[in-house]
Write an enzyme that holds these catalytic residues in place. Structure first.
Site: not given
Ligand code: NAD
Ligand code: UDP
Length: 325
Positions: A149, A209, A214
């Site tokens: 990731y 843990g 945090t």
């Molecule tokens: P989530 O798992 O709810 O959403 C991710 C979505 O992407 C899902 O609907 C999943 O089905 C889709 N997906 C995954 N792989 C795929 C692929 N190969 N092709 C098409 N669709 C695909 O997670 P989220 O929290 O909504 O995260 C959304 C984005 O934000 C991600 O890129 C994540 O890395 C980033 N992000 C989120 C957070 C957070 O705290 N929520 C923090 C940092 C980064």
């Protein structure tokens, strides 16, 4: 950008992506959500099913994006994001953020579209600089269990900048810090869905843990506001911005707040800490403040109460009864 432009949201059936879809539809965009349903669900956007401004396509971004007539902006949010999935789906995640990002950037070249790439605070790894400004280059293990990731998100940033330089793509990157809210999956595995599900079931909250690590939790509407400002402001080609809440708390404190908000008899149990779990995380958001006039607004307790309401409804739907039971 304005209404009736075409916005494509990869990961649009996920937690953050679906809230972004809501915001874009409300602004009268024509919106296409592209999602494999790996960790999201069509239910997250089913309230738009009868709206002719919205379409949902089941596609995997590891394959090229569909042929669109025109695209004005792509929000690239496809990727599983829960650390439990880093263990169960490491190769899928690594390829989604590398090959999938390439497909998004190629579509941006083809359509001369703006792109917002979802990166993450995980690019800072287990940070030695605190809070983390965008200039900090991070402390990431390229070989540990989080690497598929963390490192693929770092690669997504590198590839985006290569397309900025080589093809003049207007790509912008948002580094998202821990965000929570309605439409997270109950079994997502991240700490707020875990704690809320446990509290609502009356089960003990599992702190990994000693709970002294945090995090800083941002409510999803604040995040979406930051993302839309980043997308819409002119003159930000190649920009990268942290978006997150600066209210840093320990996981042990979070457990106390969740128990209080849900008013549960649950106690706390302690379980082993995952490998490479970062000790600290808090964003320096001065860039977003200065360049986007952005500020997070929703306090943790209010956001948790909203999220708990959503989880109550979902729990009852899953067990086949009503929220009033
Ligand atoms: P989530 O798992 O709810 O959403 C991710 C979505 O992407 C899902 O609907 C999943 O089905 C889709 N997906 C995954 N792989 C795929 C692929 N190969 N092709 C098409 N669709 C695909 O997670 P989220 O929290 O909504 O995260 C959304 C984005 O934000 C991600 O890129 C994540 O890395 C980033 N992000 C989120 C957070 C957070 O705290 N929520 C923090 C940092 C980064
Ligand atoms: N965590 C926890 N109990 C849980 C889930 C997570 O104590 O049931 C801890 C986890 O070890 C980490 C923090 O909560 O220190 C945030 O974890 P999460 O998976 O939500 O996101 P991360 O910031 O690690 O990506």
């Amino acid at each position: 950008m304005s209404g009736r432009d075409h916005a494509v949201v990869t990961g649009g059936a996920g937690f953050v992506g679906s809230h972004l879809v809501d915001d874009l539809v409300a602004d009268d965009y024509r919106v296409t959500a592209v999602d494999s349903f790996a960790s999201g669900t069509p239910e997250n956007v089913s309230h738009h099913a009868d709206d002719d401004r919205f379409s949902l396509l089941q596609r995997d971004v590891r394959d090229p994006l569909p042929d669109f007539d025109s695209v004005d902006v792509i929000y690239h949010f496809a990727s599983r994001a829960s650390p439990t999935h880093f263990d169960s789906h490491p190769i899928e995640i690594a390829m989604t953020n590398s090959l999938g990002t390439r497909h998004v950037l190629e579509a941006a070249v083809e359509h001369d579209a703006r792109v917002v790439v979802a990166s993450t605070s995980e690019v800072y790894g287990d940070p030695e600089v605190h809070p983390q400004p965008e200039s900090y280059r991070g402390n990431v293990s390229p070989r540990g269990p989080r690497a598929p990731y963390d490192e693929s998100k770092r690669f997504a940033e590198a590839l985006s900048m290569a397309y900025v330089r080589k093809h003049d793509v207007d790509a912008r990157t948002v580094r998202i810090f821990n965000t929570y809210g309605p439409r997270m999956q109950l079994d997502d595995g991240r700490v707020i869905p875990n704690f809320l599900s446990q509290a609502l079931a009356g089960d003990d909250l599992t702190v990994y843990g000693d709970g002294e690590q945090t995090r800083s939790f941002c409510y999803v509407t604040d995040l979406v506001d930051g993302i839309r400002r980043l997308a819409d402001r002119p003159g930000l080609q190649g920009a990268v911005m942290n978006v997150g809440n600066t209210n840093e708390i320990t996981i042990r404190e979070l457990a106390t707040v969740v128990r209080d908000v849900v008013d549960t008899p649950s106690e706390v149990t302690y379980e082993p800490r995952p490998t490479d779990d970062p000790d600290l995380r808090c964003p320096d958001v001065s860039t977003a403040r200065e360049r986007l006039d952005w500020e997070p607004k929703v306090p943790l307790r209010a956001g948790l109460a909203q999220t708990a309401d959503h989880f109550r409804t979902r729990r009852h739907e899953i067990v086949g009864s009503t929220p009033e039971d």
